[in-house]
Design an enzyme around this catalytic site. Structure first.
Site, short mmCIF file in Angstrom:
data_model
loop_
_atom_site.label_atom_id
_atom_site.label_comp_id
_atom_site.label_asym_id
_atom_site.label_seq_id
_atom_site.Cartn_x
_atom_site.Cartn_y
_atom_site.Cartn_z
N TYR A 1 -2.48 -1.15 10.32
CA TYR A 1 -2.53 -1.37 8.95
C TYR A 1 -1.12 -0.75 8.30
O TYR A 1 -0.45 -1.53 7.59
CB TYR A 1 -3.71 -0.69 8.17
CG TYR A 1 -3.61 -0.69 6.83
CD1 TYR A 1 -4.65 -1.91 6.08
CD2 TYR A 1 -3.48 0.10 5.81
CE1 TYR A 1 -4.55 -2.04 4.82
CE2 TYR A 1 -3.36 0.03 4.53
CZ TYR A 1 -3.99 -0.99 4.10
OH TYR A 1 -4.02 -1.11 2.45
N SER B 1 0.94 -1.10 -0.08
CA SER B 1 0.02 0.05 0.10
C SER B 1 0.80 1.31 0.04
O SER B 1 2.06 1.13 0.41
CB SER B 1 -1.05 -0.04 1.37
OG SER B 1 -1.39 1.30 1.64
#
Length: 261
Positions: free
Chosen positions: A165, A152
């Site tokens: 995350y 990401s």
């Protein structure tokens, strides 16, 4: 030097591709895109009904023999080992693994429950180790294979409220390097895709938030949200012989977000 057969460099015909977390969203788009390059795809998910529905939909497009589905928990080492063995026995040797399974949990760090921290890190990071290890064993013995970890922009950036995350995706970028360091010499090429802000089912609430969308568009040089289709070309490249001398890299597919301040 002879002119390369460029279409053949990107041809995945006959390759078995396992995509974790592929009953919807990014995983489904990658599975469908890789199948479009000729691959036989193996879907994965924990929701049996959604997984079966996705398999049926893709099989109707691609043909029954091109799409398979195996439901298993990517955070459970025993389930992973059994599932990978079953896929290789029943479908064929896994030539490409896409570690896509992931979850998000938004809460301030000081209020974050330890159980939620562990759930996110185990799903977004540890699962890539577990499935990657299981698949790499047979890849190494055959002397070839591709692993694509879906990271990401949060591998490089941070925003308030998504600490587990961010930590997991940062770890996944480094795990990608570690896998490449150990396995590239055996013909197993490991890289990562790092999507920017994509409009998906999981991010729909953010897309619908006018203020957040203005921030995304203003922060992204390409001036738009990304789509799952934006990932397909880079994924085919990393899965194919065209990237056989690319190892340990994280390819940011983010409209330029990580290159500006």
């Amino acid at each position: 030097m002879p002119v390369p057969d460029v279409p053949a460099l990107f041809d995945l015909t006959g390759t078995v591709v396992l995509v974790t977390g592929s009953s919807r969203g990014i995983g489904r788009a990658l599975a469908e895109g890789l199948a479009g390059a000729g691959a036989t795809v193996v879907l994965n998910g924990r929701d049996p009904e959604r997984l079966a529905r996705t398999r049926d939909e893709l099989a109707a497009e691609l043909g029954e023999g091109r799409v398979h589905a195996y439901g298993f928990d990517v955070t459970d080492a025993d389930q992973v080992e059994r599932a990978v063995a079953a896929v290789e026995a029943e479908v064929g040797p896994v030539g490409v693994l896409v570690n896509n399974a992931g979850v998000q949990h938004r809460v301030p760090l000081v209020d974050l429950d330890v159980a939620d921290w562990r759930r996110v890190v185990e799903t977004d990071l540890t699962s890539a180790f577990l499935v990657g290890r299981a698949v790499a064993r047979s890849m190494i013995s055959r002397g070839r294979g591709k692993i694509i970890n879906v990271a990401s922009v949060q591998s490089d950036l941070a925003r308030p409220g998504i600490a587990p995350y961010t930590a997991a995706k940062g770890g996944l970028r480094t795990l990608t390097r570690a896998m490449a360091a150990e396995w590239a010499g055996s013909g197993v090429h490991v890289n990562a895709l790092a999507p920017g802000y994509l409009a998906t089912e999981m991010t729909q609430a953010l897309v619908d938030d006018e203020q957040f969308t203005q921030w995304v568009v203003g922060r992204t040089p390409a001036r738009r949200w990304g789509t799952t289709a934006d990932l397909v070309g880079p994924a085919v490249w990393l899965a194919s012989p065209a990237s056989d001398f690319v190892d340990g890299q994280t390819v940011f597919v983010d409209g330029g977000m990580t290159v500006v301040v």
